[in-house]
Structures are given as C-alpha cells and as structure tokens.
Motif scaffolding. Sequence first.
Motif, mmCIF file in Angstrom:
data_model
loop_
_atom_site.group_PDB
_atom_site.id
_atom_site.type_symbol
_atom_site.label_atom_id
_atom_site.label_comp_id
_atom_site.label_asym_id
_atom_site.label_seq_id
_atom_site.Cartn_x
_atom_site.Cartn_y
_atom_site.Cartn_z
ATOM 1 N N TYR A 174 7.597 0.676 -4.802
ATOM 2 C CA TYR A 174 8.670 -0.162 -5.361
ATOM 3 C C TYR A 174 8.631 -1.545 -4.696
ATOM 4 N N ARG A 175 8.738 -1.545 -3.373
ATOM 5 C CA ARG A 175 8.803 -2.831 -2.673
ATOM 6 C C ARG A 175 7.512 -3.627 -2.848
ATOM 7 N N SER A 176 6.387 -2.928 -2.762
ATOM 8 C CA SER A 176 5.097 -3.594 -2.892
ATOM 9 C C SER A 176 4.994 -4.340 -4.224
ATOM 10 N N MET A 177 5.374 -3.679 -5.312
ATOM 11 C CA MET A 177 5.264 -4.308 -6.629
ATOM 12 C C MET A 177 6.290 -5.422 -6.807
ATOM 13 N N ILE A 178 7.475 -5.248 -6.207
ATOM 14 C CA ILE A 178 8.484 -6.314 -6.285
ATOM 15 C C ILE A 178 7.908 -7.567 -5.625
ATOM 16 N N GLU A 179 7.312 -7.393 -4.447
ATOM 17 C CA GLU A 179 6.751 -8.549 -3.737
ATOM 18 C C GLU A 179 5.598 -9.151 -4.518
ATOM 19 N N PHE A 180 4.825 -8.319 -5.169
ATOM 20 C CA PHE A 180 3.703 -8.786 -5.993
ATOM 21 C C PHE A 180 4.190 -9.782 -7.052
ATOM 22 N N THR A 181 5.352 -9.480 -7.653
ATOM 23 C CA THR A 181 5.855 -10.352 -8.727
ATOM 24 C C THR A 181 6.490 -11.631 -8.197
ATOM 25 N N ASP A 221 6.743 3.580 6.917
ATOM 26 C CA ASP A 221 5.908 3.403 5.728
ATOM 27 C C ASP A 221 6.726 3.502 4.440
ATOM 28 N N PHE A 222 8.002 3.885 4.574
ATOM 29 C CA PHE A 222 8.876 3.980 3.398
ATOM 30 C C PHE A 222 9.989 2.937 3.447
ATOM 31 N N GLY A 223 9.896 2.014 4.409
ATOM 32 C CA GLY A 223 10.901 0.958 4.478
ATOM 33 C C GLY A 223 11.414 0.755 5.891
ATOM 34 N N ILE A 224 12.099 -0.358 6.073
ATOM 35 C CA ILE A 224 12.590 -0.745 7.400
ATOM 36 C C ILE A 224 13.524 0.334 7.958
ATOM 37 N N LEU A 225 14.337 0.914 7.079
ATOM 38 C CA LEU A 225 15.299 1.918 7.551
ATOM 39 C C LEU A 225 14.655 3.284 7.810
ATOM 40 N N GLY A 226 13.347 3.353 7.626
ATOM 41 C CA GLY A 226 12.639 4.606 7.920
ATOM 42 C C GLY A 226 12.311 4.751 9.396
ATOM 43 N N GLU A 228 0.845 -1.192 0.000
ATOM 44 C CA GLU A 228 0.000 0.000 0.000
ATOM 45 C C GLU A 228 0.869 1.226 0.000
ATOM 46 N N GLU A 229 0.246 2.349 -0.201
ATOM 47 C CA GLU A 229 0.926 3.616 0.033
ATOM 48 C C GLU A 229 0.172 4.238 1.193
ATOM 49 N N ASN A 230 0.784 4.192 2.379
ATOM 50 C CA ASN A 230 0.035 4.581 3.569
ATOM 51 C C ASN A 230 -0.368 6.053 3.564
#
Length: 389
Positions: free
Chosen positions: A128-135, A356-361, A13-15
Amino acid sequence: MLQTVPAFDRIGEENAFAVLARATELAHQGRDIVNLGIGQPDFHTPEHIVEAAVKALRDGYHGYTPATGILPAREAVVRRTLATTGIEVSPDNVMILPGGKPTMYAAIVMFGEPGAEILYPDPGFPIYRSMIEFTGATPVPVPIREENGFAFSAEETLSLITPKTRLLILNSPANPTGGVTPREEIAKLAKGLEAHPHVAILSDEIYDVMTYDAEAATSLLTFPEIRDRLIVLNGWSKTWAMTGWRLGWSIWPDDLYDKVRKLAVNCWSCVNAPAQYAGIAAIDGPQDDVDKMMRAFDARRQIVVEGLNSLEGITCLTPKGAFYAFPNIGATGWKAKALASALLEEAGVALIGGPDFGILGEGYIRLSYANSEENILRAIERMREFLAR
Ligand code: PLP
C-alpha cells in the motif's frame, strides 16, 4: 547510468520476498531453516481445481480472454459474493485480475498524484505505502493498535481525512496482525464517510473467510451508503492455496470499471484462460479442502500463540483472522528487525520484523503459521534457546 523517473526511486518492496530468498539460500548451504516468513498456505491447490485448469488447456482455451475476465468466472464471483456477504453484485462490476496486488495497483494509481493524500493501515501490507509513494501522493498512516485488538478505529480513521484525501485503504482480516475489525466499528466508519463524499475506499478483503472463533468478517459491500465509491479487493491466493496461479478479483463501482478495464488492456491484457477456469472450479466445487485447511490453521494458531506467550519478553494476542501472529517483543530489549535477522542467521527461524509493515510495526514481529505444527514447535523452541542466550 540510465536515468529513470523519480517514481522508481520511491518504489518500495515486500521484505517477505527478501527473507524468503535469504532463507532459501541458507537452506541450500545446508542449514535447517524453519520458514514462518512468507504468507502463503503450505497446502496444495485442491485437486479438482488443478484438474479444471488442465481440462481448460486440453479443451483449447489457450487464447486471450476479455480484459475483464471471462463471463463465467465473473458470474462465479457474483455467486461467491452473494454467499459470503448476502450482497448481489453485477458481473459487469467484477474484474478478474492476475492476483490481488493488481487491484491495489489500479486503485492507487487511479487516485494517487502529488498533492493527494491516501490513508492506509500501519502496520499493514507494505505494498500500500510503496505504491502510494510511487504515485507521488502523500501516504497517511492509520494507526492499527494492539490495545484495540489490532482493529482499526472508525473515529481515528475519520479524524485523518482532509479535503486532500482521495483514497482510504482498509484491510480486515488483516495482514500482518491477524486483526478483524468488528462490524459496529465498520458501520460507524461507513456512516462517518457519508460526510466525506470525495473519498474513494479500497477494502482489501482477501482473507474474508479466514476467520476463527465463529467471528465472521464484515464486507464493506454491506454498506449501501458507500457502494458508489467502493472498490473491493479479493482473490483466490489465500482461500484456495493458489498464490502462484496469480488470480484475483475485484468489484468496482460503475464509474471506475471502464478505467480499470483499460488499464488491464494496457498492462496485462487478461488473466491466462486456464487459471480463470480453475477459479470457477474453486468457487463452485466442494469446499472440504478449504475447511480442512482452516481447521489446521486454527489448531496451529493455538500452538503458536501459546508458544509465543511462554517466551521471556514476548506477549501475543490471539489473532482472529488470516494466518499470522504479531507478537509484541518490546520486553526482550531487541529492535524488531535486528531480532528477525538474528533469528534467521543464528537460530534458523525465518520471520518478518514488524517495521517491514510500517513505522508502527516497531516492537513486533510477524510469524506466518502456514507451516506444520511440528515446524511451529521447533521454531518456538529455537526462539526460546536464542532469547535465553
Ligand atoms: N492483500 C493482502 C492483505 C495480502 O496479505 C496479500 C498477500 O500477501 C495480497 C493482498 C496480495 O495477494 P496476491 O498474492 O493475490 O497478489
């Protein structure tokens, strides 16, 4: 219950949209909410752009267009690319799409599959991450570090490439950090990529002209050594305040162009015709409104950074591009998402938690300063009061 394919259980998602929905709901309940959540200019689309779309409709442009976009729009993108990068691309490599996101989708589904690795910035745009996981591909985060001014490191990026890496996603100027990666670093990366010819590159340059302090962004297009495997994402949403029009463009290497054209035919046919005429007017018309908007963002940038740095436990680097500030909240003792949620519910300030923008956020929050100076100042004062409680 209907059983969908597992990919739909992995899609994210995009929170920012969820925060926008909650902020709107609270506002409807009568709460006074300052919204620094969603990333969109608070300006109207310039009048001459709107007029071009109205004229196109009146002139009868109601039908389908070629899936790649009308030639005059693709030629406008060629002129714009030449003006901003000095590089002349062919209109036969330009796609017009319904926004910036469809390019992201197209590039990621072209290279993502189980067993493949895709590198993406973290913190970075969540899709980016969401779509990568989707594939079904493996997402490999490229750390974007505050101590590096939120630029990416060529050395660290290159060190993460393996024989399984299929796609590398880059974004400068960046969301959510406002970081702009210096030209020398990008040159180093382009040079290093010569040793990895199996890796395609998606460069998200949607904030390309939104930089400050005379620091120009560097387009990956300016490195001929990677042109045959480079996809450049761009669009009208941010620069011309056109987020709701759904209008973007991208530049594709010869080998991939027909694949993205076919994907367009299958998914959305084409972008609506009047929007494409508006896009031409945006590129070819006067840029005074864009300049005015950037001057306003620059003034707000100073205010937001100064305000954030005056708060107990918060430090904020001065962003070099886009319209986001990404302050470090580590010393407040709060977890980022808990702080974002409490600020919205209890202080009426909508912003986004870094995770919401990644683990390093973790340890950061994102404020979009696409809002009035007055509202930014109100948000800072509300945060001050809240943190003092
Ligand atoms: N890329 C980045 C880095 C963004 O921040 C955004 C929007 O927030 C997009 C792409 C998507 O743009 P669009 O709204 O045109 O799909």
